[in-house]
Write a protein that holds these residues in place. Sequence first.
Motif, PDB file in Angstrom:
ATOM      1  N   ALA A 157      13.394   5.697 -11.785  1.00 10.75           N
ATOM      2  CA  ALA A 157      12.320   6.113 -10.876  1.00 10.75           C
ATOM      3  C   ALA A 157      12.647   5.676  -9.460  1.00 10.75           C
ATOM      4  N   ASN A 158      12.145   6.428  -8.509  1.00  8.62           N
ATOM      5  CA  ASN A 158      12.150   6.030  -7.098  1.00  8.62           C
ATOM      6  C   ASN A 158      10.837   5.337  -6.808  1.00  8.62           C
ATOM      7  N   ILE A 159      10.909   4.139  -6.263  1.00  8.73           N
ATOM      8  CA  ILE A 159       9.727   3.316  -6.019  1.00  8.73           C
ATOM      9  C   ILE A 159       9.641   3.033  -4.517  1.00  8.73           C
ATOM     10  N   GLU A 160       8.544   3.440  -3.911  1.00  6.57           N
ATOM     11  CA  GLU A 160       8.349   3.241  -2.471  1.00  6.57           C
ATOM     12  C   GLU A 160       6.992   2.587  -2.223  1.00  6.57           C
ATOM     13  N   ALA A 161       6.943   1.726  -1.238  1.00 14.10           N
ATOM     14  CA  ALA A 161       5.681   1.089  -0.863  1.00 14.10           C
ATOM     15  C   ALA A 161       5.830   0.471   0.531  1.00 14.10           C
ATOM     16  N   ILE A 162       4.688   0.222   1.166  1.00 20.86           N
ATOM     17  CA  ILE A 162       4.650  -0.357   2.508  1.00 20.86           C
ATOM     18  C   ILE A 162       3.846  -1.645   2.481  1.00 20.86           C
ATOM     19  N   LYS A 163       4.346  -2.659   3.183  1.00 21.58           N
ATOM     20  CA  LYS A 163       3.599  -3.918   3.279  1.00 21.58           C
ATOM     21  C   LYS A 163       2.391  -3.723   4.187  1.00 21.58           C
ATOM     22  N   GLY A 164       1.203  -3.968   3.635  1.00 20.46           N
ATOM     23  CA  GLY A 164      -0.018  -3.779   4.392  1.00 20.46           C
ATOM     24  C   GLY A 164      -0.308  -4.905   5.375  1.00 20.46           C
ATOM     25  N   VAL A 196       0.856  -1.192   0.000  1.00 17.09           N
ATOM     26  CA  VAL A 196       0.000   0.000   0.000  1.00 17.09           C
ATOM     27  C   VAL A 196       0.892   1.243   0.000  1.00 17.09           C
ATOM     28  N   ASN A 197       0.266   2.405  -0.073  1.00 16.07           N
ATOM     29  CA  ASN A 197       1.004   3.686  -0.090  1.00 16.07           C
ATOM     30  C   ASN A 197       2.107   3.673  -1.150  1.00 16.07           C
ATOM     31  N   ILE A 198       1.742   3.240  -2.328  1.00 20.66           N
ATOM     32  CA  ILE A 198       2.717   3.076  -3.414  1.00 20.66           C
ATOM     33  C   ILE A 198       3.018   4.426  -4.063  1.00 20.66           C
ATOM     34  N   LYS A 199       4.306   4.708  -4.205  1.00 21.57           N
ATOM     35  CA  LYS A 199       4.757   5.919  -4.881  1.00 21.57           C
ATOM     36  C   LYS A 199       5.778   5.530  -5.946  1.00 21.57           C
ATOM     37  N   ILE A 200       5.562   5.978  -7.179  1.00 20.83           N
ATOM     38  CA  ILE A 200       6.509   5.751  -8.268  1.00 20.83           C
ATOM     39  C   ILE A 200       6.836   7.111  -8.864  1.00 20.83           C
ATOM     40  N   ASP A 201       8.000   7.607  -8.540  1.00 27.78           N
ATOM     41  CA  ASP A 201       8.407   8.966  -8.912  1.00 27.78           C
ATOM     42  C   ASP A 201       9.445   8.897 -10.042  1.00 27.78           C
ATOM     43  N   VAL A 202       9.014   9.177 -11.251  1.00 22.98           N
ATOM     44  CA  VAL A 202       9.900   9.106 -12.416  1.00 22.98           C
ATOM     45  C   VAL A 202      10.815  10.330 -12.445  1.00 22.98           C
ATOM     46  N   LYS A 203      12.101  10.088 -12.659  1.00 23.62           N
ATOM     47  CA  LYS A 203      13.104  11.146 -12.710  1.00 23.62           C
ATOM     48  C   LYS A 203      13.476  11.414 -14.171  1.00 23.62           C
ATOM     49  N   GLU A 204      12.789  12.387 -14.757  1.00 28.56           N
ATOM     50  CA  GLU A 204      12.964  12.658 -16.182  1.00 28.56           C
ATOM     51  C   GLU A 204      14.413  12.999 -16.545  1.00 28.56           C
ATOM     52  N   ALA A 205      15.122  13.658 -15.641  1.00 29.12           N
ATOM     53  CA  ALA A 205      16.501  14.064 -15.935  1.00 29.12           C
ATOM     54  C   ALA A 205      17.429  12.869 -16.150  1.00 29.12           C
ATOM     55  N   THR A 206      17.026  11.699 -15.656  1.00 29.98           N
ATOM     56  CA  THR A 206      17.897  10.532 -15.779  1.00 29.98           C
ATOM     57  C   THR A 206      18.000  10.024 -17.218  1.00 29.98           C
ATOM     58  N   ARG A 207      17.115  10.483 -18.080  1.00 32.90           N
ATOM     59  CA  ARG A 207      17.225  10.080 -19.491  1.00 32.90           C
ATOM     60  C   ARG A 207      18.563  10.551 -20.073  1.00 32.90           C
ATOM     61  N   ASN A 208      19.139  11.590 -19.478  1.00 30.86           N
ATOM     62  CA  ASN A 208      20.421  12.101 -19.961  1.00 30.86           C
ATOM     63  C   ASN A 208      21.533  11.076 -19.797  1.00 30.86           C
ATOM     64  N   PHE A 209      21.594  10.415 -18.622  1.00 31.08           N
ATOM     65  CA  PHE A 209      22.659   9.413 -18.489  1.00 31.08           C
ATOM     66  C   PHE A 209      22.252   8.076 -19.094  1.00 31.08           C
ATOM     67  N   ILE A 210      20.959   7.785 -19.167  1.00 37.97           N
ATOM     68  CA  ILE A 210      20.534   6.545 -19.832  1.00 37.97           C
ATOM     69  C   ILE A 210      20.902   6.587 -21.318  1.00 37.97           C
TER      70      ILE A 210
END
Length: 263
Positions: free
Chosen positions: A256-263, A226-240
């Motif tokens: 992306a930064n991916i965060e979540a909590i086990k419910g 639960v409380n899932i967050k997926i934060d895409v970092k557009e600037a990272t396309r530069n090094f990719i």
Amino acid sequence: MEEVTVKNAVRKAYAEVAEKNSAGEDCGNTKSCCGAPKQTDIEYNKELGYSEDEVKGVIDGANMGLGCGNPTALAALKPGEIVVDLGSGGGFDCFLAAKRVGKTGHVIGIDMTPEMISKARLNAKKGNYENVEFRLGEIEHLPVADNSVDVIISNCVLNLSTDKPQVLRECGRVLKTGGRVAISDIVATSELPEKIKQDLALYSGCMAGATPINQLRESLESAGFVNIKIDVKEATRNFIKKWSYDSGAEQYVAAANIEAIKG
């Protein structure tokens, strides 16, 4: 591509990185997640999200610049916590985590490549990291007990798995209720062309196996998070773009930064 073919290609690629880095040689594309320079590239690591103090504060040979973010900072680790690192490589993120959880905490690194496990164990011994251990295993089948872990971190490794939903189910199994995941990974922001999906070099290079964001969210939910967050970092396309061997993969994937909590 067949699962065994992909897994063998990934294992071979990272075994070569471990062996060449240990021998003091450059390996492959040195500014990518499946290549490494013979010496730590501080500026590149700062681009990934690490501070200069973090880069310089860990034993030589642990940091090969194989990630796409800084999951230890994302995780906001606390003293006494038990941490598992999926795809621990030479141990860099584990050693950073060890400092944060302190002597009362414990860090377990998991990697499927024997050469990486050997390198990480040697690094731990050289650095006198007594609260860190490394276990050989696949992240789809973690060698970790049920409900025993506070935090799972991972740095640009989930995309390398041939069964991402199974990895996330395993995360749910080993985490305590209320435990959390803090993952830096490559995700697909639009449909990948077949020529990229079928390229083994791009799979080992953390691009061809990227999961679409909606599928990643669904897999996390199905695994009980639960409380899932997926934060895409557009600037990272530069090094990719520097990783992509002129394939244009940076048009379809980003870190992306991916965060979540086990419910």
